[in-house]
Design an enzyme around this catalytic site. Structure first.
Site, PDB file in Angstrom:
ATOM      1  N   ASP A   1       0.728  -1.229  -0.441  1.00  0.00           N
ATOM      2  CA  ASP A   1       0.047  -0.086   0.069  1.00  0.00           C
ATOM      3  C   ASP A   1       0.867   1.097   0.350  1.00  0.00           C
ATOM      4  O   ASP A   1       0.549   2.714   0.632  1.00  0.00           O
ATOM      5  CB  ASP A   1      -0.841  -0.259   1.270  1.00  0.00           C
ATOM      6  CG  ASP A   1      -1.957  -0.932   1.357  1.00  0.00           C
ATOM      7  OD1 ASP A   1      -2.153  -1.682   0.143  1.00  0.00           O
ATOM      8  OD2 ASP A   1      -1.793  -1.691   2.359  1.00  0.00           O
TER       9      ASP A   1
ATOM     10  N   LYS B   1       1.809   2.130  -5.119  1.00  0.00           N
ATOM     11  CA  LYS B   1       2.116   1.657  -6.104  1.00  0.00           C
ATOM     12  C   LYS B   1       1.397   2.060  -7.552  1.00  0.00           C
ATOM     13  O   LYS B   1       2.291   2.491  -8.406  1.00  0.00           O
ATOM     14  CB  LYS B   1       2.850   0.051  -6.302  1.00  0.00           C
ATOM     15  CG  LYS B   1       3.516  -0.258  -5.128  1.00  0.00           C
ATOM     16  CD  LYS B   1       3.175  -2.041  -5.237  1.00  0.00           C
ATOM     17  CE  LYS B   1       2.454  -2.490  -4.186  1.00  0.00           C
ATOM     18  NZ  LYS B   1       2.164  -2.167  -2.645  1.00  0.00           N
TER      19      LYS B   1
ATOM     20  N   GLY C   1      -4.973  -3.866  -3.905  1.00  0.00           N
ATOM     21  CA  GLY C   1      -5.601  -3.351  -3.889  1.00  0.00           C
ATOM     22  C   GLY C   1      -4.820  -2.227  -4.692  1.00  0.00           C
ATOM     23  O   GLY C   1      -4.253  -1.366  -4.064  1.00  0.00           O
ATOM     24  N   HIS C   2      -5.161  -1.375  -5.296  1.00  0.00           N
ATOM     25  CA  HIS C   2      -4.533  -0.893  -5.895  1.00  0.00           C
ATOM     26  C   HIS C   2      -4.267   0.668  -6.782  1.00  0.00           C
ATOM     27  O   HIS C   2      -5.679   0.162  -7.199  1.00  0.00           O
ATOM     28  CB  HIS C   2      -3.116  -0.998  -7.526  1.00  0.00           C
ATOM     29  CG  HIS C   2      -2.210  -2.282  -6.679  1.00  0.00           C
ATOM     30  ND1 HIS C   2      -1.132  -2.748  -7.722  1.00  0.00           N
ATOM     31  CD2 HIS C   2      -2.390  -2.168  -5.874  1.00  0.00           C
ATOM     32  CE1 HIS C   2      -0.640  -3.232  -7.423  1.00  0.00           C
ATOM     33  NE2 HIS C   2      -0.840  -3.425  -5.674  1.00  0.00           N
TER      34      HIS C   2
ATOM     35  N   GLN D   1       1.723  -6.159  -2.929  1.00  0.00           N
ATOM     36  CA  GLN D   1       2.633  -6.052  -2.044  1.00  0.00           C
ATOM     37  C   GLN D   1       3.681  -5.206  -1.714  1.00  0.00           C
ATOM     38  O   GLN D   1       3.791  -4.576  -2.439  1.00  0.00           O
ATOM     39  CB  GLN D   1       2.399  -7.930  -1.498  1.00  0.00           C
ATOM     40  CG  GLN D   1       0.794  -8.442  -1.630  1.00  0.00           C
ATOM     41  CD  GLN D   1       0.615  -9.069  -2.523  1.00  0.00           C
ATOM     42  OE1 GLN D   1       1.191  -9.549  -3.616  1.00  0.00           O
ATOM     43  NE2 GLN D   1      -0.422  -8.597  -2.846  1.00  0.00           N
TER      44      GLN D   1
HETATM   45  P1  GDP Z   1      -0.696   0.518  -3.416  1.00  0.00           P
HETATM   46  O1  GDP Z   1      -1.769  -1.146  -2.864  1.00  0.00           O
HETATM   47  O2  GDP Z   1       0.841   0.504  -3.838  1.00  0.00           O
HETATM   48  O3  GDP Z   1      -1.336   0.862  -4.713  1.00  0.00           O
HETATM   49  O4  GDP Z   1      -1.257   1.251  -2.187  1.00  0.00           O
HETATM   50  P2  GDP Z   1      -2.814   1.614  -2.223  1.00  0.00           P
HETATM   51  O5  GDP Z   1      -4.096   1.902  -3.525  1.00  0.00           O
HETATM   52  O6  GDP Z   1      -3.446   0.682  -1.568  1.00  0.00           O
HETATM   53  O7  GDP Z   1      -2.974   2.321  -0.850  1.00  0.00           O
HETATM   54  C1  GDP Z   1      -2.273   3.861  -1.238  1.00  0.00           C
HETATM   55  C2  GDP Z   1      -3.660   5.124  -0.549  1.00  0.00           C
HETATM   56  O8  GDP Z   1      -2.611   6.132  -1.056  1.00  0.00           O
HETATM   57  C3  GDP Z   1      -4.572   5.232  -2.169  1.00  0.00           C
HETATM   58  O9  GDP Z   1      -5.455   5.131  -1.346  1.00  0.00           O
HETATM   59  C4  GDP Z   1      -4.608   6.332  -2.839  1.00  0.00           C
HETATM   60  O10 GDP Z   1      -4.795   6.981  -3.456  1.00  0.00           O
HETATM   61  C5  GDP Z   1      -3.079   6.767  -1.496  1.00  0.00           C
HETATM   62  N1  GDP Z   1      -2.731   7.618  -2.097  1.00  0.00           N
HETATM   63  C6  GDP Z   1      -1.333   7.655  -2.800  1.00  0.00           C
HETATM   64  N2  GDP Z   1      -0.914   8.668  -2.498  1.00  0.00           N
HETATM   65  C7  GDP Z   1      -0.601   8.888  -2.215  1.00  0.00           C
HETATM   66  C8  GDP Z   1       0.108  10.820  -1.871  1.00  0.00           C
HETATM   67  O11 GDP Z   1       0.371  10.943  -2.478  1.00  0.00           O
HETATM   68  N3  GDP Z   1      -1.035  11.498  -0.763  1.00  0.00           N
HETATM   69  C9  GDP Z   1      -2.402  11.034  -0.503  1.00  0.00           C
HETATM   70  N4  GDP Z   1      -2.450  11.283   1.463  1.00  0.00           N
HETATM   71  N5  GDP Z   1      -2.808  10.107  -0.496  1.00  0.00           N
HETATM   72  C10 GDP Z   1      -1.582   9.270  -1.493  1.00  0.00           C
HETATM   73  P1  IMO Z   2      -1.035  -4.128  -1.885  1.00  0.00           P
HETATM   74  O1  IMO Z   2      -0.968  -4.360  -3.503  1.00  0.00           O
HETATM   75  C1  IMO Z   2      -1.023  -5.065   1.785  1.00  0.00           C
HETATM   76  C2  IMO Z   2      -0.811  -8.614   3.735  1.00  0.00           C
HETATM   77  C3  IMO Z   2      -2.382  -8.900   4.920  1.00  0.00           C
HETATM   78  C4  IMO Z   2      -1.595 -10.190   5.258  1.00  0.00           C
HETATM   79  C5  IMO Z   2      -0.502 -11.396   4.406  1.00  0.00           C
HETATM   80  C6  IMO Z   2      -1.005 -12.507   3.956  1.00  0.00           C
HETATM   81  O2  IMO Z   2      -2.171  -2.826  -2.328  1.00  0.00           O
HETATM   82  O3  IMO Z   2      -0.253  -3.329  -1.875  1.00  0.00           O
HETATM   83  P2  IMO Z   2      -2.136 -13.201   1.884  1.00  0.00           P
HETATM   84  O4  IMO Z   2      -4.031 -13.035   2.142  1.00  0.00           O
HETATM   85  O5  IMO Z   2      -1.443 -12.958   0.768  1.00  0.00           O
HETATM   86  O6  IMO Z   2      -2.431 -14.522   2.655  1.00  0.00           O
HETATM   87  O7  IMO Z   2      -2.649 -12.095   3.042  1.00  0.00           O
HETATM   88  O8  IMO Z   2      -0.298 -10.363   3.149  1.00  0.00           O
HETATM   89  N1  IMO Z   2      -1.937  -8.248   1.966  1.00  0.00           N
HETATM   90  C7  IMO Z   2      -1.545  -6.902   1.536  1.00  0.00           C
HETATM   91  N2  IMO Z   2      -1.472  -6.048   2.784  1.00  0.00           N
HETATM   92  N3  IMO Z   2      -1.113  -3.957   0.744  1.00  0.00           N
HETATM   93  C8  IMO Z   2      -1.771  -5.526  -0.282  1.00  0.00           C
HETATM   94  O9  IMO Z   2      -1.518  -5.260  -1.424  1.00  0.00           O
HETATM   95  C9  IMO Z   2      -1.465  -6.867   0.272  1.00  0.00           C
HETATM   96  N4  IMO Z   2      -2.062  -8.659  -0.438  1.00  0.00           N
HETATM   97  C10 IMO Z   2      -1.524  -8.846   0.939  1.00  0.00           C
HETATM   98  O10 IMO Z   2      -2.946  -8.426   4.760  1.00  0.00           O
HETATM   99  O11 IMO Z   2      -1.479 -10.226   6.881  1.00  0.00           O
HETATM  100 MG    MG Z   3      -3.192  -1.792  -1.710  1.00  0.00          MG
END
Ligand code: GDP
Ligand code: IMO
Ligand code: MG
Length: 422
Positions: free
Chosen positions: A13, A16, A40-41, A222
């Site tokens: 998270d 990415k 979840g991207h 991840q």
């Molecule tokens: P990913 O899994 O690495 O793609 O990241 P996620 O989407 O799960 O989580 C990142 C969260 O931070 C999302 O809700 C994005 O919309 C938000 N986000 C990304 N970059 C920024 C930033 O620079 N500032 C803020 N406030 N939110 C951001």
């Molecule tokens: P993105 O791509 C954050 C965590 C789960 C759990 C562990 C194992 O959005 O960064 P799994 O379902 O893979 O067996 O869970 O890994 N986990 C993540 N945490 N971002 C993710 O993906 C994750 N995918 C799995 O919360 O601790």
């Molecule tokens: Mg994510």
């Protein structure tokens, strides 16, 4: 080199999705190399927010190709839902390819995931319950079903055999609620969508692109601390989330890899169980969660929040060969008078800059450096030089401490909220 890599350096998270979406117009192909719908991207374009689980984050750029690589595990139900949502947003899929060698998540993989977690009591991994662990177990156990199998005869027999095996395994676990019949019906229905996608031999396809001089961006899911080998085992996911996973997850040679772009938040988060040395259980942690909107994009669970951790980042930079750094969510720190960065750990009374084998919160005391905050809004800042001095000092501090240059600083969820540091 033809293949650049973009991956998360923490526990996932890191942002990415946003950065891949931003950068993807500089590439011909974006390819996801591992993970599945546990990811979840999030991508925010204008007023629209999209969350991708299986589909690469380059999908919003019309002229580039997106590949779901062989290292990814696919749940056809999630994939179909994702495609339908994107269709409503007028996204087209002419340039979306799926690897025939990608493994399939069956409903019984999710059933097993739930039952396995239920059996662990206090030792729960905190899995997303998307069936990731059981699917990769079948892959390495040489029992799995792949996208290519859906296209060939004898598929149903193979499916039934694998399902029977899974139901046998269920006897080891406590009963959990799972509507197997209903989920199976949805799964079978969704196979048509999968069959209608263009499936490829990922290795031949990407290597022909490399030969033709095309530029590829490999998108990680991840984060490195969730890597099956080098993460906080057993509190990890079941795939290779690091640069090495690009080669096995896409079928390209190490020599094809060019830049490795690592992403870190300006602080740190973790969702699910497992050690997290700089976790904050106080007001500061709560503030980070609130301002950073730190709730899982896949499960909605609150993310655990803490300060940025230099030994942790040095470790993931080392194992990935990171060449360039992106710092996201700098804006989340806007209100803090002081920002902390863990520079070392004290483990059993001894100072170290290395991650110990037992990364147990109770054995580790982070040693922090306090850095002045900037206490101002960054939303109008478009150029690096216009950032407040204290914010620039924080970035310079990270560059020095980590030994690599920062190239992008993200200051908000939107596509436009990104500063290139040249
Ligand atoms: P990913 O899994 O690495 O793609 O990241 P996620 O989407 O799960 O989580 C990142 C969260 O931070 C999302 O809700 C994005 O919309 C938000 N986000 C990304 N970059 C920024 C930033 O620079 N500032 C803020 N406030 N939110 C951001
Ligand atoms: P993105 O791509 C954050 C965590 C789960 C759990 C562990 C194992 O959005 O960064 P799994 O379902 O893979 O067996 O869970 O890994 N986990 C993540 N945490 N971002 C993710 O993906 C994750 N995918 C799995 O919360 O601790
Ligand atoms: Mg994510």
């Amino acid at each position: 080199m033809a293949v650049d890599v973009l991956l998360g350096l923490q526990w996932g998270d890191e942002g990415k999705g946003k950065i891949v979406d931003y950068l993807s117009d500089r590439y011909d192909v974006v390819a996801r190399f591992q993970g599945g719908p546990n990811a979840g991207h999030t991508i925010v374009i204008g007023d629209d927010k999209h969350v991708l689980h299986t589909i690469p984050s380059g999908i919003f750029r019309k002229d580039i190709t997106n590949v779901i690589g062989n290292g990814v595990v696919i749940d056809p139900i999630t994939l179909e839902k994702e495609l339908n949502k994107l269709k409503k947003a007028n996204v087209t899929f002419d340039n979306l390819y799926v690897a025939k060698k990608a493994h399939l998540i069956l409903p019984t993989h999710r059933y097993l995931d739930a039952a396995s977690e239920a059996s662990k009591g206090k030792m729960k991994i905190g899995s997303t319950l998307k069936g990731i662990g059981p699917t990769y177990m079948d892959k390495t156990g040489r029992n799995g079903l792949r996208v290519g199998d859906v296209l060939s005869s004898g598929f149903l027999e193979k499916y039934e055999a694998l399902k029977a095996k899974h139901l046998g395994m269920m006897k080891m676990y406590p009963e959990v609620e799972f509507d197997l019949e209903g989920e199976e019906e949805k799964w079978m229905d969704s196979l048509d969508t999968l069959r209608n996608l263009k499936s490829i031999d990922c290795a031949y396809y990407l290597n022909s692109q490399i030969k033709a001089g095309k530029k590829i961006l490999a998108e990680g899911a991840q984060g490195s601390m969730l890597d099956i080998d080098f993460g906080t085992y057993p509190y990890v996911t079941s795939s290779s989330t690091m640069t090495a996973g690009v080669c096995t997850g896409l079928g390209i040679a190490p020599s094809a890899i060019g830049k490795v772009l690592g992403i870190t938040k300006a602080y740190c988060t973790r969702v699910g169980s497992g050690p997290f040395p700089t976790q904050l259980d106080d007001h500061a942690g709560e503030t980070l969660r609130k301002i950073g909107q730190e709730f899982g994009a896949t499960t909605g669970r609150p993310r655990r929040c803490g300060w940025i951790d230099i030994p942790q980042l040095k470790y993931t930079i080392m194992i990935n060969g990171v060449t360039h750094l992106t710092v996201t969510k700098l804006d989340v720190l806007n209100t803090f008078e002081h920002i902390m960065a863990a520079e070392k750990y004290k483990v059993n009374g001894v100072e170290t800059e290395e991650l110990p084998y037992e990364l147990d919160n109770s054995l580790i005391t982070p040693i922090y450096k306090s850095i002045d905050g900037w206490q101002s809004d960054l939303s109008d800042v478009k150029e690096y030089d216009s950032l407040p001095d204290a914010a620039k000092s924080f970035i310079t501090y990270l560059e020095k401490a980590l030994g690599i240059p920062v190239v992008y600083v993200s200051t908000g969820p939107a596509r436009r909220s990104l500063i290139e540091k040249v």
